[in-house]
Design an enzyme around this catalytic site. Sequence first.
Site, PDB file in Angstrom:
ATOM      1  N   ARG A  87       6.364   3.848 -10.101  1.00  0.00           N
ATOM      2  CA  ARG A  87       7.549   4.683 -10.349  1.00  0.00           C
ATOM      3  C   ARG A  87       8.009   5.446  -9.116  1.00  0.00           C
ATOM      4  O   ARG A  87       9.089   6.030  -9.106  1.00  0.00           O
ATOM      5  CB  ARG A  87       7.267   5.645 -11.518  1.00  0.00           C
ATOM      6  CG  ARG A  87       7.422   4.937 -12.869  1.00  0.00           C
ATOM      7  CD  ARG A  87       6.787   5.709 -13.994  1.00  0.00           C
ATOM      8  NE  ARG A  87       7.380   7.026 -14.147  1.00  0.00           N
ATOM      9  CZ  ARG A  87       6.802   8.024 -14.815  1.00  0.00           C
ATOM     10  NH1 ARG A  87       5.612   7.842 -15.364  1.00  0.00           N
ATOM     11  NH2 ARG A  87       7.401   9.179 -14.932  1.00  0.00           N
ATOM     12  N   GLN A 129     -11.854  -0.379  -7.088  1.00  0.00           N
ATOM     13  CA  GLN A 129     -11.850  -0.743  -8.508  1.00  0.00           C
ATOM     14  C   GLN A 129     -11.030  -2.027  -8.603  1.00  0.00           C
ATOM     15  O   GLN A 129      -9.812  -2.010  -8.448  1.00  0.00           O
ATOM     16  CB  GLN A 129     -11.197   0.360  -9.358  1.00  0.00           C
ATOM     17  CG  GLN A 129     -11.262   0.067 -10.844  1.00  0.00           C
ATOM     18  CD  GLN A 129     -10.358   0.961 -11.681  1.00  0.00           C
ATOM     19  OE1 GLN A 129      -9.399   1.552 -11.178  1.00  0.00           O
ATOM     20  NE2 GLN A 129     -10.656   1.056 -12.962  1.00  0.00           N
ATOM     21  N   GLY A 146      -9.332   1.420 -16.845  1.00  0.00           N
ATOM     22  CA  GLY A 146      -9.419   2.766 -17.399  1.00  0.00           C
ATOM     23  C   GLY A 146     -10.142   3.745 -16.485  1.00  0.00           C
ATOM     24  O   GLY A 146     -10.799   3.346 -15.520  1.00  0.00           O
ATOM     25  N   GLU A 165      -6.760  10.840 -26.909  1.00  0.00           N
ATOM     26  CA  GLU A 165      -5.554  10.387 -26.226  1.00  0.00           C
ATOM     27  C   GLU A 165      -4.386  10.401 -27.206  1.00  0.00           C
ATOM     28  O   GLU A 165      -4.558  10.132 -28.394  1.00  0.00           O
ATOM     29  CB  GLU A 165      -5.767   8.983 -25.644  1.00  0.00           C
ATOM     30  CG  GLU A 165      -6.714   8.948 -24.460  1.00  0.00           C
ATOM     31  CD  GLU A 165      -6.318   9.902 -23.354  1.00  0.00           C
ATOM     32  OE1 GLU A 165      -5.322   9.646 -22.678  1.00  0.00           O
ATOM     33  OE2 GLU A 165      -6.991  10.944 -23.180  1.00  0.00           O
ATOM     34  N   TYR A 188      16.761  21.641  27.999  1.00  0.00           N
ATOM     35  CA  TYR A 188      15.633  20.779  27.620  1.00  0.00           C
ATOM     36  C   TYR A 188      14.488  20.984  28.604  1.00  0.00           C
ATOM     37  O   TYR A 188      14.650  20.761  29.805  1.00  0.00           O
ATOM     38  CB  TYR A 188      16.040  19.295  27.614  1.00  0.00           C
ATOM     39  CG  TYR A 188      14.832  18.406  27.402  1.00  0.00           C
ATOM     40  CD1 TYR A 188      14.133  18.437  26.202  1.00  0.00           C
ATOM     41  CD2 TYR A 188      14.365  17.565  28.420  1.00  0.00           C
ATOM     42  CE1 TYR A 188      12.995  17.660  26.012  1.00  0.00           C
ATOM     43  CE2 TYR A 188      13.233  16.791  28.237  1.00  0.00           C
ATOM     44  CZ  TYR A 188      12.552  16.841  27.028  1.00  0.00           C
ATOM     45  OH  TYR A 188      11.428  16.080  26.836  1.00  0.00           O
ATOM     46  N   ASN A 226      12.352  14.324  32.800  1.00  0.00           N
ATOM     47  CA  ASN A 226      10.927  14.004  32.786  1.00  0.00           C
ATOM     48  C   ASN A 226      10.640  12.518  32.665  1.00  0.00           C
ATOM     49  O   ASN A 226       9.520  12.088  32.836  1.00  0.00           O
ATOM     50  CB  ASN A 226      10.240  14.753  31.630  1.00  0.00           C
ATOM     51  CG  ASN A 226      10.828  14.388  30.281  1.00  0.00           C
ATOM     52  OD1 ASN A 226      12.015  14.091  30.173  1.00  0.00           O
ATOM     53  ND2 ASN A 226       9.997  14.394  29.256  1.00  0.00           N
TER      54      ASN A 226
HETATM   55  C1  UD1 Z   1      -5.221  10.806 -18.329  1.00  0.00           C
HETATM   56  C2  UD1 Z   1      -6.218  11.270 -19.405  1.00  0.00           C
HETATM   57  C3  UD1 Z   1      -5.485  12.205 -20.385  1.00  0.00           C
HETATM   58  C4  UD1 Z   1      -4.869  13.369 -19.613  1.00  0.00           C
HETATM   59  C5  UD1 Z   1      -3.947  12.835 -18.519  1.00  0.00           C
HETATM   60  C6  UD1 Z   1      -3.497  13.991 -17.638  1.00  0.00           C
HETATM   61  C7  UD1 Z   1      -7.786   9.422 -19.706  1.00  0.00           C
HETATM   62  C8  UD1 Z   1      -8.191   8.286 -20.570  1.00  0.00           C
HETATM   63  N1  UD1 Z   1      -6.738  10.118 -20.114  1.00  0.00           N
HETATM   64  O1  UD1 Z   1      -4.230  10.018 -19.021  1.00  0.00           O
HETATM   65  O2  UD1 Z   1      -6.386  12.691 -21.368  1.00  0.00           O
HETATM   66  O3  UD1 Z   1      -4.163  14.199 -20.511  1.00  0.00           O
HETATM   67  O4  UD1 Z   1      -4.662  11.908 -17.656  1.00  0.00           O
HETATM   68  O5  UD1 Z   1      -2.545  13.531 -16.734  1.00  0.00           O
HETATM   69  O6  UD1 Z   1      -8.462   9.696 -18.724  1.00  0.00           O
HETATM   70  N2  UD1 Z   1      -6.875   5.404 -12.781  1.00  0.00           N
HETATM   71  C9  UD1 Z   1      -7.648   4.535 -12.051  1.00  0.00           C
HETATM   72  N3  UD1 Z   1      -8.069   3.393 -12.631  1.00  0.00           N
HETATM   73  C10 UD1 Z   1      -7.781   3.063 -13.910  1.00  0.00           C
HETATM   74  C11 UD1 Z   1      -6.981   3.954 -14.639  1.00  0.00           C
HETATM   75  C12 UD1 Z   1      -6.554   5.116 -14.061  1.00  0.00           C
HETATM   76  O7  UD1 Z   1      -7.947   4.805 -10.895  1.00  0.00           O
HETATM   77  O8  UD1 Z   1      -8.241   2.006 -14.353  1.00  0.00           O
HETATM   78  C13 UD1 Z   1      -6.432   6.657 -12.156  1.00  0.00           C
HETATM   79  C14 UD1 Z   1      -4.922   6.741 -12.074  1.00  0.00           C
HETATM   80  O9  UD1 Z   1      -4.463   6.253 -10.848  1.00  0.00           O
HETATM   81  C15 UD1 Z   1      -4.644   8.216 -12.191  1.00  0.00           C
HETATM   82  C16 UD1 Z   1      -5.780   8.702 -13.081  1.00  0.00           C
HETATM   83  O10 UD1 Z   1      -6.802   7.730 -12.990  1.00  0.00           O
HETATM   84  O11 UD1 Z   1      -4.740   8.863 -10.947  1.00  0.00           O
HETATM   85  C17 UD1 Z   1      -5.340   8.885 -14.522  1.00  0.00           C
HETATM   86  O12 UD1 Z   1      -4.869   7.677 -15.051  1.00  0.00           O
HETATM   87  P1  UD1 Z   1      -3.555   7.592 -15.911  1.00  0.00           P
HETATM   88  O13 UD1 Z   1      -3.314   6.183 -16.262  1.00  0.00           O
HETATM   89  O14 UD1 Z   1      -2.462   8.350 -15.262  1.00  0.00           O
HETATM   90  O15 UD1 Z   1      -4.045   8.339 -17.220  1.00  0.00           O
HETATM   91  P2  UD1 Z   1      -3.142   9.108 -18.271  1.00  0.00           P
HETATM   92  O16 UD1 Z   1      -2.697   8.139 -19.299  1.00  0.00           O
HETATM   93  O17 UD1 Z   1      -2.149   9.919 -17.572  1.00  0.00           O
END
Ligand code: UD1
Length: 450
Positions: free
Chosen positions: A22, A82, A87, A162, A356, A376
């Site tokens: 985004r 990763q 997740g 969630e 300058y 310069n």
């Molecule tokens: C997450 C939380 C939610 C919280 C919200 C706050 C979880 C399951 N949920 O949801 O409870 O209210 O943040 O903003 O944790 N990421 C990875 N690898 C993955 C998935 C995510 O590195 O496989 C990183 C993302 O880049 C991000 C962070 O983890 O920086 C959170 O992931 P995101 O998908 O934004 O979770 P939310 O749905 O926002």
Amino acid sequence: MPNETKQRTCLAIVLAAGEGTRMKSRTPKVMHRIAGRTMLAHVLAAVQAAGSQRIAVVVGPGREDVAEAVKLAAPGAEVFVQEDRLGTAHAVLAAREALQDPVDDVIVAYADTPLVAPETFTALRGPLAQGATVVALGFRAENPTGYGRLLVEDGRLVAIREEKDADEEERRVRLCNAGLMALAGSEAIAILEGIGNDNAKGEYYLTDAVAAAISRGLRTAVVEAEEVEVQGVNDRVQLAAAEQVMQKRLRERAMREGATFLDPGSVYLSFDTVIGRDVVIEPQVFFGPGVVVEDEAVIHAFSHLEGAHVGRGANVGPYARLRPGARLGGKAKVGNFVEIKNAELADGAKVNHLTYIGDASIGAGANIGAGTITCNYDGFAKHRTVIGARAFIGSNSALVAPVTIGEGAFVGSGSVVTEDVPADALAVARGRQQNKPGWATEFRSRSTKK
Ligand code: UD1
Ligand code: MG
């Protein structure tokens, strides 16, 4: 930091595997800047300041650019990849190798949540010292839609639900999950491995660490933060919002330290801007990274500074540009439409108008006239100009480097100086003036007859 927490060892796991689509950018999301520093570097600095001796950063596959940025911002940090985005709990486990070594506290931070203060990470570690195993960071959301909810029963955190998995009653809960978490090092791997993916998104949720801990009879806790502090960045609008919060913090810190801002909202600061006491900052000033302004200096309106040092009581602007390597001594003056780059002005030196100065050193009390240019660059290399103390450079002079103007020497206005000028000498390097009496009268009468 409370003593109890200070004595404990800490591993920070920073999740930086965000897709960031985004942002609509060729730059990875966590590499976008706030106050002149990447979001990633802000988070790395905060977890370090909160006492993490070890840092593991989890990046997405093929993100060598992010890995390199990690090495620059926190040379000791380890990078893990990763491979599949399964997740947040799965992402934390990508750093399994770091988790395997004994450690007291583990904190999990998101690289796209750049405003969290070190004190908040420290607070999050607090309950671990009291025997909790999982500590979630909560906040009261203005609008909770989209966030995980912290479900508290009899003052105890029992689960994080969630949004997609929550029932109607749970969705009415305003205490939301910021995402950041602290885990007891001794239990972390076992808890994370106990997390399944039986939920609406089919992901391994870090949030399920709470239920996993409780099912093992372990204690959980919540620490609350302000919503502004835990706001995440997913697009450029949110990036700008986070920037505003950061700018306000930086300005307020400078004002509390004794600087006056005539119009704070119009001044842009960098994360590392240092402003001394009794400094006055006029409206519309930009500070890029690496600027130090010593006590009692005045930065007049519409000035642009980066990588510059402004000495005590110096005067800059209006409309001045100080580029990297500009070093102004005490009470030095740099006036309007003057650019200074990689140059030192000793105490009391003056460069007041339309000039300058690049790759130069200017002695104490020297006066550089309006429109002076240090030439310069010869198209291949840069050369230095050295101007001695108390020298006087007449207006509209070009000083062709390498060249030295001795102490106390004068340069006549409009000179093009290509040879060194001895101390206390006068150099004049321009066409000699000729006056032809009556020439204009004759010219006019000749022209009128034609
Ligand atoms: C997450 C939380 C939610 C919280 C919200 C706050 C979880 C399951 N949920 O949801 O409870 O209210 O943040 O903003 O944790 N990421 C990875 N690898 C993955 C998935 C995510 O590195 O496989 C990183 C993302 O880049 C991000 C962070 O983890 O920086 C959170 O992931 P995101 O998908 O934004 O979770 P939310 O749905 O926002
Ligand atoms: Mg998110």
